[in-house]
Every structure is written in structure tokens, then in C-alpha cells.
Design an enzyme around this catalytic site. Structure first.
Site, mmCIF file in Angstrom:
data_model
loop_
_atom_site.group_PDB
_atom_site.id
_atom_site.type_symbol
_atom_site.label_atom_id
_atom_site.label_comp_id
_atom_site.label_asym_id
_atom_site.label_seq_id
_atom_site.Cartn_x
_atom_site.Cartn_y
_atom_site.Cartn_z
ATOM 1 N N TYR A 193 25.351 1.140 -71.643
ATOM 2 C CA TYR A 193 26.366 1.480 -70.628
ATOM 3 C C TYR A 193 26.957 2.848 -71.486
ATOM 4 O O TYR A 193 27.786 2.285 -72.234
ATOM 5 C CB TYR A 193 27.178 0.554 -69.983
ATOM 6 C CG TYR A 193 26.694 -0.409 -68.882
ATOM 7 C CD1 TYR A 193 26.984 -0.258 -67.633
ATOM 8 C CD2 TYR A 193 25.482 -1.002 -68.953
ATOM 9 C CE1 TYR A 193 26.477 -0.981 -66.752
ATOM 10 C CE2 TYR A 193 24.509 -1.747 -68.166
ATOM 11 C CZ TYR A 193 25.324 -1.679 -66.658
ATOM 12 O OH TYR A 193 24.646 -2.317 -65.878
ATOM 13 N N HIS A 218 19.796 4.948 -64.813
ATOM 14 C CA HIS A 218 19.552 3.744 -63.748
ATOM 15 C C HIS A 218 20.564 4.080 -62.504
ATOM 16 O O HIS A 218 20.442 3.772 -61.413
ATOM 17 C CB HIS A 218 19.425 2.371 -64.346
ATOM 18 C CG HIS A 218 19.392 1.240 -63.169
ATOM 19 N ND1 HIS A 218 20.320 0.831 -62.756
ATOM 20 C CD2 HIS A 218 18.183 0.865 -62.600
ATOM 21 C CE1 HIS A 218 19.960 -0.293 -61.662
ATOM 22 N NE2 HIS A 218 18.651 -0.107 -61.690
ATOM 23 N N HIS A 219 21.800 3.909 -63.025
ATOM 24 C CA HIS A 219 22.940 4.214 -62.127
ATOM 25 C C HIS A 219 24.035 4.885 -62.727
ATOM 26 O O HIS A 219 24.165 5.015 -64.004
ATOM 27 C CB HIS A 219 23.543 2.871 -61.566
ATOM 28 C CG HIS A 219 24.417 2.108 -62.278
ATOM 29 N ND1 HIS A 219 24.054 0.629 -62.621
ATOM 30 C CD2 HIS A 219 25.434 2.280 -62.798
ATOM 31 C CE1 HIS A 219 24.938 0.181 -63.443
ATOM 32 N NE2 HIS A 219 25.776 1.226 -63.671
ATOM 33 N N HIS A 256 24.354 3.877 -66.660
ATOM 34 C CA HIS A 256 23.765 2.665 -67.035
ATOM 35 C C HIS A 256 22.281 3.597 -67.422
ATOM 36 O O HIS A 256 21.475 3.885 -66.777
ATOM 37 C CB HIS A 256 23.536 1.839 -65.865
ATOM 38 C CG HIS A 256 22.290 0.694 -66.237
ATOM 39 N ND1 HIS A 256 22.021 0.000 -65.404
ATOM 40 C CD2 HIS A 256 21.563 0.473 -67.586
ATOM 41 C CE1 HIS A 256 21.140 -0.918 -65.971
ATOM 42 N NE2 HIS A 256 20.968 -0.433 -67.134
ATOM 43 N N HIS A 290 23.015 -3.635 -54.052
ATOM 44 C CA HIS A 290 22.688 -3.524 -55.389
ATOM 45 C C HIS A 290 22.481 -4.690 -56.080
ATOM 46 O O HIS A 290 23.431 -5.790 -56.008
ATOM 47 C CB HIS A 290 23.543 -2.649 -56.295
ATOM 48 C CG HIS A 290 23.280 -2.660 -57.825
ATOM 49 N ND1 HIS A 290 22.412 -1.940 -58.275
ATOM 50 C CD2 HIS A 290 23.927 -3.276 -58.784
ATOM 51 C CE1 HIS A 290 22.162 -1.756 -59.633
ATOM 52 N NE2 HIS A 290 23.139 -2.649 -60.026
ATOM 53 N N HIS A 350 19.325 -6.583 -59.291
ATOM 54 C CA HIS A 350 18.352 -6.201 -60.653
ATOM 55 C C HIS A 350 16.964 -6.829 -60.292
ATOM 56 O O HIS A 350 16.687 -6.803 -58.851
ATOM 57 C CB HIS A 350 18.952 -6.777 -61.906
ATOM 58 C CG HIS A 350 20.036 -5.858 -62.278
ATOM 59 N ND1 HIS A 350 20.586 -5.800 -63.564
ATOM 60 C CD2 HIS A 350 20.699 -4.859 -61.529
ATOM 61 C CE1 HIS A 350 21.647 -5.219 -63.783
ATOM 62 N NE2 HIS A 350 21.557 -4.415 -62.672
ATOM 63 N N MET A 356 22.782 -9.036 -60.961
ATOM 64 C CA MET A 356 23.850 -8.628 -60.192
ATOM 65 C C MET A 356 23.647 -8.809 -58.713
ATOM 66 O O MET A 356 22.764 -9.183 -58.402
ATOM 67 C CB MET A 356 24.389 -7.246 -60.449
ATOM 68 C CG MET A 356 24.618 -6.505 -61.785
ATOM 69 S SD MET A 356 24.996 -5.019 -61.989
ATOM 70 C CE MET A 356 25.594 -4.911 -63.758
#
Length: 629
Positions: free
Chosen positions: A218, A252-253, A325, A404, A406, A486
Site C-alpha cells: 500500500y 489493484h485499487h 494498492h 469490494h 477479495h 474485505m
């Protein structure tokens, strides 16, 4: 003399209707399809639009071929059990389309019931365009419903038409001329407002970040609003991802937060969010602030409705913290990234200011998912106390949402409950605000809702996340890594207020997980869990528990029925309340029941596809009768 019954005539006519080519419409206007996706850039482009009132969808495919074209809806991205159409335009300019169902990895047989309706087809400059339509639901068991779930689109093409227009002679497409892509067919914005005359842009992007050779990183970066925004309030009307080419699967985000607690010396800070010393700690704390944008892998531009914009600047926060991320499962050491987000903004205010409300579970290791579960459920919510205190009397209007989770997550439902004294538990379940029962971790596009949902004070917003851990040997816990989990939802709404997040925490303590802890966990095991100093110790302690099917079921029951803590986050402060988690077990008469269009007593409008086919059949019957008169 031989007499033919009316039923016999209609059967013959229906069969002929499937075989006769369409009358071509010249120059198919692809601009009438507002939604597009490049299934294979340069070779295969999909266009579509949908009608909410009619619950129908129109497609057009534009493919670099003069042969046949295939398009399908798949349960997994593979061919078996897929709802498929195959069409072509022959050398005489006649268009053909067959509704088929694949039972194996072979040429799929033609359906008895043809629900994909050909509208037109044409060829020009080596490209073939086919236009066709279908109802969302056809009531044909060999058709897949089109809904808010992520659709696994499969596609193929061949450069040769079937011989003599015989669909059974269609030759194999080859390994190169095929593919699959996830798309939310009903999640796009069909009327994109035009850009303002004074539109400007600014980017928030990292500069040549050497992505660490770790599976999950992150990264935090600090930027400042441009001078004109700092001086006067402006209005963001579009937010676009700017991803470094080649890094699409690694970024990823991206989340961007407004932050008040920084100063000019922090601008340009760029480091892992869990590093950077005291400055890094201060920057990372901004991730608890007001979220201005959330984007995830697979997402595209987010354009606000014509009367809505996100206000920034003026007397508000002047600094931005971008969290990126990086997903690096192969732990490569040669990834350099310059990705970020582009903001389009104007000085012209719109009718409504937009906000983002985050709902779900707190991301920490107290979020526990046992191994061997086929459908394990977790919940996070905005409680009635939170909405009653923080939502105005006229409510808020949710127009878009991003779900969202995983890798273990496969379904999410954003429930909506409203106070109703006639229900046994005091709440009536309304239609879900959003749901995706076929979630794809690698495609997390923000979805515009097919209707704007008004959430009123006292309502409950409950996010349900479903997980499958049948292939996992150990417990999964909440965390930032893609191998952790998550359960979150990001609601875009108007008018904006101070409410920023509602997060649920389920602590692993005796009064929550009863009777699971009493019946399936020893006192020594409980102590090892509660006293674990590191994540590794914590996971080891959880994995010592014998997770039998009975233990998993008991653990699920504890989560469903036990109390938990809801935390309500606003710009000013945080409040919490203990809340019973049994509301999803609502009285039968107060549960939401969707209309079933395939039930004779359901949708009074009937199946419009059947009406269309009947109309075509009647027209052709008249033509056929004329031939024999």
C-alpha cells in the site's frame, strides 16, 4: 384434400421465421449504443444499451471479419453451459442469427426457443456489424438472465461464413479468435452529460515508483489541489484512471482522501503507507478522512450525472493523500509505476453536491472466515441510529455504488431495511440498493444504479458479503493483502452531508461467539487467540481449532445472531452502538420478494420477446400464404 390445422401452420411459420434472413438496415448507427467495450482491441468491439422499463437490452458487435461471429453469456468464462448467439452476413448481404446453448466445448446446438432477435447486419471494409436484442429474462432454461451481476462475456469469430448459410457447417474459430471478459451489462451510464465549456483537469499521480518486490504494497502519496481550487470552490464532474501501460494487473485499487492535517512540507511525500517514519504515520492517518474517490481494477471513467458534482477546495481541505494498492503476486522487482487519477472540474456549481458513504466491515484481523465453507456470510452496516442522526429528513439519494471484497468473495448484497411497526422485528426489507451474485475480483467497475434509491433517516443499510473457502486449508482474516479479505461498499449519493463511513466490528469475545466458543474451542485455545502478539501467532491459534462442518455452522450462527458494534464516522466525530445482528432473519411477510417475470401471476406485462417473435411469425405467415395464392 389435406387439411392443415392453425397450430400446424403457426409451427411451420415459426420455423421459417428462424431461417429467413433479416432485411438489412443500411448503415447501422453505432452511436445509438452508449455503452461500449473492446473485447479484443482492434478486432472485436461490443456496443450495447438497455431499457429499464421494458427490461430489454440491445447489442451490436463490430468485428474485423467477413465470416461468422459468436457472442455468449457464460457462467464461468468457459463455453459449456453458455447462452450463445452465432451470426453472419453472407456474400449477398443477407444477415443470419441463431440463439444457441453450449453443452460442451463444441459447436452449440440451436435453441428450440429463439430469444435473441436479429435486427440488422452489414459488412463494409472487412468488418461485419450485427445488431440484435433480447429481454433481460426470457423464461427459457437455456438462456442466462441479464441482471446486475457481473456477466462473463465469451466471444469468438471465424473469417469464413457457414457453407450455403447452413449453421451446422460453421467451422472452428481457432485458438486465437476467441476470448472472455467480465462486464457489468446493466451498470453503465447511458446518458453521459456533455463537458462544461470551462472544464479543466488536474492529475494526482505517483512519479516513477519502484514497486516493492512484495506480494502486497500500500503506497501513500501526498498532493495539493491546484491554486484555482484552493482559492475558490470548484466542482469535479468526472474522475478517470490513468494507469501506466503494462501495470494494469498490478495497480489493484486507488483511493484518494482529502486531508486537513498536513502542510506544504508534506507535498510530494511518496512511500509505503506503513513506513516513512513520523511523517508517514501522519500521512497514513489521513486514510481515515473523507474519501473523494475510490477506483479498483477493471474500472473506467466515473462521470457524475448532469445535476450532480463533487465540491472541492475553497475553504475545505487543500491536501490529498492517494493510497495505491500494488498487487505483485510474483514478487517482481522491475515494476515502475506512474499511475494515478485525473480530475475534470468546473467552476460552475450543479444542483446537488455529491458525497461518498463507505459501508462494511472494519478491515482488521477480527474479521474471520473459517476454511471449508461454501457460502460463509459476513455483515457490515449503517444502523438505524446512525442514519437517524446523520441523514436529513428528506433522505439521501444513492445513484451509484462500488462493491469490494477479495479473492474468496463471490457475492455481495447491499440490503435496505426501513422501519415498519407491522413487521415483527420492526423493519421491512426493501429492494436491495445493489447486488452482485457473480462478483469478479479483477473487474470492480463502479455501477450506476438502474434507479436512484432514497435512503431515509432510521433506515438500515446492510452489506452482506458471501465467501467460499472450500479450497483453503486455513482460516482467512481481514486485511489489506489480496489473500486476506474485505467486505466494503462505496455509495455515491447526493446531497452531500457529514456522514462518511459506517463500519462494523465483531470482536472475538465470549459474549459474541456463543455457543461456538463453548462447544468447539477450549479455554487454552481461546487464550492463545486473545493473547497472540503477531498476525502469525493469531493465525496459528485460529488454525488449531478443528473446523468441522458443525463448527463452521456454529460459527456462522454466532455471527448472524450475536451482537456487534457499529461505528458511525462523520467529518466531526465518531459514534458507536451495539446492535443485534439478527435482522436479516426478518419475518416472512416483511422480506423483500422480487417479481418473477416467469410466474404467470408475476409480471403483468408478460414476455415482450414472445410478442416480438409472434409478430414476426404473423408477418412471415402472411408472406408465405401470399406465395400460394
Amino acid at each position: 384434400m389435406v387439411y392443415i390445422s392453425e397450430i400446424g401452420i403457426m409451427k411451420c411459420v415459426f420455423f421459417l421465421a428462424l431461417l429467413l434472413p433479416a432485411v438489412l438496415a443500411a448503415n447501422i448507427d453505432l452511436s445509438t449504443y452508449p455503452l461500449t467495450a473492446d473485447l479484443r482491441p482492434g478486432s472485436y468491439r461490443l456496443h450495447w444499451s438497455f431499457n429499464v422499463e421494458e427490461q430489454s437490452i440491445r447489442f451490436a458487435v463490430n468485428v474485423s471479419t467477413t465470416g461468422w461471429i459468436g457472442l455468449g453469456l457464460s457462467p464461468t468464462g468457459g463455453m459449456p453451459n453458455s447462452d450463445i448467439v452465432i451470426g453472419w452476413v453472407n456474400d449477398q448481404g443477407q444477415a443470419f442469427l441463431d440463439d444457441r446453448f453450449a453443452t460442451a466445448q463444441s459447436l452449440p446446438p440451436v435453441d428450440k426457443q429463439q430469444d435473441w432477435i436479429l435486427e440488422a447486419g452489414e459488412q463494409e471494409n472487412g468488418f461485419t456489424v450485427l445488431a440484435f436484442r433480447r429481454n433481460w429474462t426470457t423464461c427459457d432454461q437455456q438462456d442466462r438472465d441479464i441482471n446486475t451481476d457481473t456477466a462473463r462475456i465469451i466471444f469468438s469469430w471465424n473469417d469464413v461464413d457457414p457453407v450455403s448459410d447452413d449453421p451446422t457447417s460453421a467451422t472452428y474459430h481457432g485458438r486465437q479468435n476467441r476470448g472472455t471478459l467480465s462486464i457489468n451489462l446493466l451498470g453503465g451510464q447511458q446518458q453521459v452529460p456533455p463537458d462544461s465549456d470551462d472544464l479543466q483537469t488536474f492529475d494526482v499521480a505517483v512519479n516513477a515508483v519502484a514497486v516493492p518486490s512484495e506480494s502486497t504494497t500500500y503506497w501513500c502519496y501526498v498532493e495539493e489541489f491546484p491554486q484555482d481550487i484552493r482559492a475558490m470552490t470548484h466542482y469535479v464532474t468526472k474522475i478517470s484512471p490513468v494507469i501506466t501501460p503494462g501495470n494494469e494487473l498490478h495497480v489493484h485499487h486507488i483511493l484518494i482522501y482529502e486531508c486537513e492535517n498536513l502542510n506544504a512540507t508534506h507535498v510530494g511525500f511518496s512511500a509505503p503507507c506503513n513506513g516513512g517514519g513520523p511523517t508517514g504515520i501522519m500521512v497514513s492517518q489521513c486514510r481515515q478522512g473523507t474519501l473523494i474517490v475510490g477506483w479498483a481494477v477493471g474500472g473506467g471513467d466515473f462521470v457524475f450525472p448532469a445535476d450532480v458534482a463533487y465540491p472541492v477546495g475553497g475553504g475545505g481541505p487543500r491536501y490529498l493523500v492517494m493510497e495505491t494498492h500494488y498487487d505483485n503476486p510474483n514478487q517482481a522487482s522491475n515494476i515502475v509505476d506512474n499511475s494515478g487519477m485525473r480530475f475534470s472540474y468546473t467552476a460552475t456549481p450543479r444542483t446537488y453536491d455529491s458525497g461518498i458513504l463507505q459501508v462494511g466491515q472494519t478491515v482488521n484481523r477480527q474479521m474471520i472466515i473459517p476454511p471449508g465453507a461454501s457460502q460463509f456470510k459476513l455483515f457490515g452496516e449503517c444502523s438505524s441510529g446512525c442514519t437517524n442522526t446523520n441523514i436529513p429528513s428528506t433522505g439521501i439519494n444513492v445513484f451509484a455504488n462500488t462493491l469490494h471484497t477479495h479473492l474468496a468473495g463471490f457475492a455481495l448484497i447491499l440490503h435496505h431495511l426501513r422501519p415498519d411497526s407491522s413487521c415483527g422485528n420492526g423493519y421491512r426489507e426493501l429492494e436491495p440498493i445493489d447486488q452482485n451474485l457473480r462478483y469478479d475480483f479483477n473487474f470492480q467497475q463502479a455501477n450506476y444504479l438502474t434507479r436512484v434509491v432514497n435512503v431515509q433517516p432510521g433506515d438500515i443499510i446492510r452489506l452482506e458479503c458471501q465467501y467460499s473457502t472450500e479450497g483453503r486449508a486455513g482460516v482467512s482474516v481481514g486485511g489489506e493483502s489480496t489473500t486476506e479479505e474485505m467486505c466494503l461498499s462505496f455509495l455515491n449519493y447526493y446531497p452531500r452531508n457529514d456522514l462518511t463511513a459506517c463500519l462494523t466490528n465483531i470482536p472475538l469475545v465470549q459474549n459474541v461467539y456463543q455457543p461456538f466458543l463453548t462447544n468447539h474451542v477450549t479455554a487454552q485455545q481461546i487464550n492463545a487467540i486473545l493473547t497472540a502478539r503477531s498476525d502469525a501467532e493469531y493465525l496459528n491459534a485460529l488454525n488449531v481449532i478443528p473446523w468441522s462442518p458443525e463448527a463452521v455452522e456454529s460459527f456462522q450462527s454466532s455471527i448472524i445472531n450475536g451482537p456487534f458494534r457499529d461505528s458511525c464516522f462523520t467529518v466531526q466525530d465518531t459514534s458507536s452502538e451495539i446492535f443485534s445482528n439478527g435482522l436479516q432473519e426478518a419475518d416472512a411477510q416483511c422480506q423483500y420478494q422480487a417479481n418473477d417475470p416467469c410466474n404467470p401471476g408475476g409480471n403483468p406485462g408478460g414476455n415482450s420477446a414472445s410478442v416480438i417473435v409472434a409478430s414476426i411469425s404473423i408477418t412471415i405467415m402472411v408472406s408465405v400464404m401470399a406465395l400460394f395464392m
